[in-house]
Write a protein that holds these residues in place. Structure first.
Motif, PDB file in Angstrom:
ATOM      1  N   GLN A 212       0.817  -1.220   0.000  1.00 51.41           N
ATOM      2  CA  GLN A 212       0.000   0.000   0.000  1.00 51.41           C
ATOM      3  C   GLN A 212       0.845   1.261   0.000  1.00 51.41           C
ATOM      4  O   GLN A 212       0.309   2.359   0.075  1.00 51.41           O
ATOM      5  CB  GLN A 212      -0.894   0.029   1.247  1.00 51.41           C
ATOM      6  N   ARG A 213       2.144   1.096  -0.008  1.00 48.49           N
ATOM      7  CA  ARG A 213       3.091   2.211   0.020  1.00 48.49           C
ATOM      8  C   ARG A 213       2.953   3.067   1.273  1.00 48.49           C
ATOM      9  O   ARG A 213       3.074   4.283   1.252  1.00 48.49           O
ATOM     10  CB  ARG A 213       2.901   3.100  -1.202  1.00 48.49           C
ATOM     11  N   GLU A 214       2.669   2.401   2.390  1.00 49.67           N
ATOM     12  CA  GLU A 214       2.630   3.144   3.652  1.00 49.67           C
ATOM     13  C   GLU A 214       3.921   2.867   4.393  1.00 49.67           C
ATOM     14  O   GLU A 214       3.984   2.013   5.271  1.00 49.67           O
ATOM     15  CB  GLU A 214       1.441   2.669   4.497  1.00 49.67           C
ATOM     16  N   TRP A 215       4.953   3.596   4.039  1.00 49.57           N
ATOM     17  CA  TRP A 215       6.269   3.309   4.632  1.00 49.57           C
ATOM     18  C   TRP A 215       6.264   3.603   6.123  1.00 49.57           C
ATOM     19  O   TRP A 215       6.823   2.859   6.915  1.00 49.57           O
ATOM     20  CB  TRP A 215       7.355   4.143   3.967  1.00 49.57           C
ATOM     21  N   GLY A 216       5.635   4.685   6.495  1.00 49.17           N
ATOM     22  CA  GLY A 216       5.612   5.084   7.910  1.00 49.17           C
ATOM     23  C   GLY A 216       4.969   4.013   8.763  1.00 49.17           C
ATOM     24  O   GLY A 216       5.520   3.601   9.780  1.00 49.17           O
ATOM     25  N   SER A 217       3.804   3.517   8.300  1.00 52.59           N
ATOM     26  CA  SER A 217       3.126   2.485   9.079  1.00 52.59           C
ATOM     27  C   SER A 217       3.950   1.211   9.100  1.00 52.59           C
ATOM     28  O   SER A 217       4.014   0.535  10.129  1.00 52.59           O
ATOM     29  CB  SER A 217       1.752   2.203   8.492  1.00 52.59           C
ATOM     30  N   ALA A 218       4.575   0.866   7.978  1.00 49.20           N
ATOM     31  CA  ALA A 218       5.390  -0.353   7.950  1.00 49.20           C
ATOM     32  C   ALA A 218       6.511  -0.259   8.989  1.00 49.20           C
ATOM     33  O   ALA A 218       6.752  -1.200   9.740  1.00 49.20           O
ATOM     34  CB  ALA A 218       5.968  -0.568   6.563  1.00 49.20           C
ATOM     35  N   PHE A 364       2.189   4.276  20.696  1.00 45.72           N
ATOM     36  CA  PHE A 364       2.097   5.725  20.905  1.00 45.72           C
ATOM     37  C   PHE A 364       3.479   6.368  20.815  1.00 45.72           C
ATOM     38  O   PHE A 364       3.673   7.390  20.165  1.00 45.72           O
ATOM     39  CB  PHE A 364       1.477   6.044  22.268  1.00 45.72           C
ATOM     40  N   GLY A 365       4.436   5.737  21.480  1.00 47.70           N
ATOM     41  CA  GLY A 365       5.771   6.306  21.531  1.00 47.70           C
ATOM     42  C   GLY A 365       6.418   6.381  20.157  1.00 47.70           C
ATOM     43  O   GLY A 365       6.887   7.431  19.727  1.00 47.70           O
ATOM     44  N   TYR A 366       6.429   5.251  19.439  1.00 50.39           N
ATOM     45  CA  TYR A 366       7.097   5.207  18.139  1.00 50.39           C
ATOM     46  C   TYR A 366       6.394   6.094  17.127  1.00 50.39           C
ATOM     47  O   TYR A 366       7.033   6.735  16.301  1.00 50.39           O
ATOM     48  CB  TYR A 366       7.158   3.774  17.615  1.00 50.39           C
ATOM     49  N   GLN A 367       5.050   6.091  17.206  1.00 48.42           N
ATOM     50  CA  GLN A 367       4.306   6.882  16.232  1.00 48.42           C
ATOM     51  C   GLN A 367       4.669   8.365  16.388  1.00 48.42           C
ATOM     52  O   GLN A 367       4.922   9.065  15.406  1.00 48.42           O
ATOM     53  CB  GLN A 367       2.807   6.673  16.448  1.00 48.42           C
ATOM     54  N   ILE A 384       2.784   9.653   8.773  1.00 56.79           N
ATOM     55  CA  ILE A 384       1.786   9.051   9.649  1.00 56.79           C
ATOM     56  C   ILE A 384       1.275  10.154  10.569  1.00 56.79           C
ATOM     57  O   ILE A 384       1.828  11.247  10.604  1.00 56.79           O
ATOM     58  CB  ILE A 384       2.315   7.852  10.470  1.00 56.79           C
ATOM     59  N   THR A 385       0.215   9.843  11.295  1.00 56.37           N
ATOM     60  CA  THR A 385      -0.421  10.904  12.079  1.00 56.37           C
ATOM     61  C   THR A 385       0.227  11.025  13.454  1.00 56.37           C
ATOM     62  O   THR A 385       0.781  10.064  13.977  1.00 56.37           O
ATOM     63  CB  THR A 385      -1.900  10.594  12.266  1.00 56.37           C
ATOM     64  N   LEU A 386       0.125  12.222  14.016  1.00 57.23           N
ATOM     65  CA  LEU A 386       0.544  12.430  15.398  1.00 57.23           C
ATOM     66  C   LEU A 386      -0.655  12.042  16.266  1.00 57.23           C
ATOM     67  O   LEU A 386      -1.723  12.614  16.124  1.00 57.23           O
ATOM     68  CB  LEU A 386       0.903  13.912  15.594  1.00 57.23           C
ATOM     69  N   PRO A 387      -0.501  11.043  17.153  1.00 58.15           N
ATOM     70  CA  PRO A 387      -1.667  10.534  17.877  1.00 58.15           C
ATOM     71  C   PRO A 387      -2.407  11.644  18.612  1.00 58.15           C
ATOM     72  O   PRO A 387      -1.778  12.479  19.259  1.00 58.15           O
ATOM     73  CB  PRO A 387      -1.067   9.548  18.887  1.00 58.15           C
TER      74      PRO A 387
END
Lengths: 420, 152
Positions: A212-218, A364-367, A384-387
């Motif tokens: 899905q080309r979501e590098w941040g989530s990967a 939470f921390g890594y995101q 990616i989003t800031l929680p």
């Protein structure tokens, strides 16, 4: 006595709300009353939810306070830049809180999620969601990760995150038994095979995200998996192999994918392509630089020059208007959130709950690290989003669901330690 | 020309950040007390012996209190600093109760406290009563469970 002590942080949250919205109301002359409605709506839901948490003894009293402070700051910046998005976000806050209490009750009342059946169910549902997104999804900003139902769009990878953590926790803390009737059972009952099986599952999730080309989530999923495997796994070989695969995978990615190469060149020197490729990050850096130490003041900056300022780059907007001290304050709040999460994991007596709490705190921390690191050019930027801060219903809902699980775990622990 | 009116948003923004920091300090205070308790528990180790374990949720109390108190010799419990177990709970009398250890057997005695001492829900009168493993002791708002590995 008990109430007075807990009222102080709550009052601080409400006062921050009052002052923040007050400043916005007077600096943005000519803006309609949306600011007023949002302020009252946010204050009301914070007050009501906290009263429920406190008086119904729903476990840890500080988690929600920290989150409501983070959210109050976040909504202020959405409101200040785009009132329509802020209205949506306030609505999602209500939906998120409803979800929070529902997830809380489900997790608190049930004791079945650690079973193999549920872990497998979570994996199957996640795979189905991934497949569905790959086939029917629509792409926004280069990543094919959205499912649209009419007007409403959801981002499945946000929700899958929680399934991922829960299934990993279930598999990692699985207790072997004598039942070897199925192939799955035979794999699970053999410790080495089980560790490899978990690794395969984790990499399958990452594979889907890369498709899905979501590098941040990967990257986020990898960090969560590695942390949980390190703490709860028993095989050093698997840990080593994971690192090896990840290194090999990233090397291949960098070599073959122009998309990743681009990100890295931008990261090395964004100013070289300041007008096109590096535009986002350069604007973000300029905004933070213009904020300086104390910031330009709420409502006095120009965050609209930053692309995606309500979403991935909201931290840059915060740094511009509240300055370095404001940015560090937000980071400290996230630090506190992760600290509470780890504390809940340490206190919990049930190993499955420990694993879930660790996974969620890690998430939470890594995101936070990945996105703040990205906008400050500390690591290559991945969206990616800031929680609890970035605009977005799926992200907010997923964060509140994760928070509800932490809350439920802390409540379960307190219940047990009351009985002894 | 900068007027006071122009400065107001700036001042309030700084106030806003200050509030966020006060909030953080409040949470750090909590972190500090948490860590202090963890350190105390660590130095104590998991020694099984005779001790009182707190049943209340510590973070809900406004005064410092330990998760557990070891009992190796006679102790008195109360608000006064003369007591071996000194807890600043307003519902405690200055010398509230005592635990007397004789030949490894513990006895609980109320020292004429205002709010009384409850053993398994019953109010103690003057005479010392022998404690057995699992007894619930209540002083004012605080409840403890008595744990001992001495099985007679």
């Amino acid at each position: 006595m008990r109430k007075v002590k807990h009222l102080v942080p709550l009052l601080l949250v409400l006062l921050t709300n009052l002052i923040g919205f007050g400043v916005l109301y007077f600096t943005n002359r000519g803006i309609d009353n949306t600011i007023l409605y949002c302020s009252v709506a946010v204050a009301a839901i914070v007050l009501i939810s906290y009263a429920i948490i406190l008086f119904a003894s729903l476990g840890d009293e500080y988690l929600f306070l920290i989150v409501s402070m983070i959210f109050t700051i976040g909504i202020m910046f959405l409101l200040r830049s785009n009132t329509e998005i802020a209205m949506h976000q306030t609505m999602f806050f209500y939906v998120g809180m409803a979800g929070f209490f529902i997830v809380y009750v489900i997790y608190k009342k049930t004791n079945v999620f650690h079973t193999l059946k549920y872990s497998m169910a979570f994996i199957i549902v996640s795979v189905a969601l991934f497949m569905f997104t790959l086939v029917f999804g629509s792409s926004i900003g280069g990543a094919k990760n959205w499912l649209s139902f009419g007007k409403i769009g959801i981002q499945p990878s946000e929700i899958i995150k929680i399934f991922f953590i829960m299934s990993l926790a279930g598999l990692l803390t699985y207790e072997a038994d004598d039942d070897n009737s199925t192939l799955l059972k035979r794999i699970m009952n053999n410790n080495t095979k089980r560790q490899f099986f978990i690794m395969a599952v984790a990499f399958m999730f990452m594979g889907f995200l890369i498709l899905q080309r979501e590098w941040g989530s990967a990257l986020l999923y990898f960090l969560i998996y590695f942390t949980m495997q390190y703490i709860f796994g028993s095989s050093k070989t698997v840990l080593f192999l994971t690192l090896l695969f990840a290194a090999g995978g990233s090397y291949l990615g960098v070599k073959t994918m122009t998309h990743i190469q681009q990100r890295i060149t931008i990261w090395m020197d964004p100013f070289k392509n300041a007008s096109d490729l590096g535009y986002q990050i350069v604007q973000s850096l300029y905004a933070m630089a213009s904020g300086g130490v104390t910031g330009s003041g709420l409502g006095l900056g120009y965050p609209s020059y930053i692309p995606l300022y309500t979403n991935d780059f909201i931290f840059a907007a915060i740094c511009e208007e509240l300055g370095m001290i404001g940015g560090v304050g937000v980071m400290l709040l996230f630090f506190m959130l992760v600290y509470r999460g780890i504390k809940i994991a340490l206190r919990s007596t049930n190993v499955y709950n420990k694993a879930v709490a660790t996974g969620i705190s890690a998430m939470f921390g890594y995101q936070t690290f990945i996105i703040i690191g990205g906008v400050t050019k500390f690591i290559p930027l991945t969206g990616i989003t800031l929680p609890f801060v970035s605009a977005g219903g799926s992200s907010l809902a997923a964060c509140f669901a994760a928070l509800a699980i932490l809350q439920a775990i802390s409540a379960k622990t307190e219940e047990v330690s009351d009985v002894i | 020309m900068i007027t006071i009116i122009d400065l107001i948003p700036k001042i309030f923004s700084i106030l806003f950040v200050v509030l966020v920091y006060i909030f953080i300090v409040k949470i750090i205070q909590l972190v500090h007390s948490d860590i202090a308790v963890m350190m105390r528990q660590k130095t104590k180790g998991d020694s099984v012996g005779t001790y009182l374990k707190l049943l209340n949720i510590r973070s809900s109390l406004s005064f410092p209190v330990s998760e557990s108190y070891e009992i190796s010799a006679d102790v008195t419990i109360g608000r006064s600093s003369r007591c071996e177990i000194c807890i600043d709970d307003p519902f405690l009398s200055s010398e509230h109760a005592a635990i007397i250890v004789q030949d490894k057997v513990c006895f609980l005695q109320d020292l004429g406290s205002t709010n009384g001492t409850l053993l398994n829900g019953e109010r103690l009168e003057g005479d010392p009563i022998e404690l057995i493993n699992g007894d619930k002791i209540t002083f004012g708002n605080l409840s403890f469970i008595f744990i001992t590995d001495n099985e007679e």
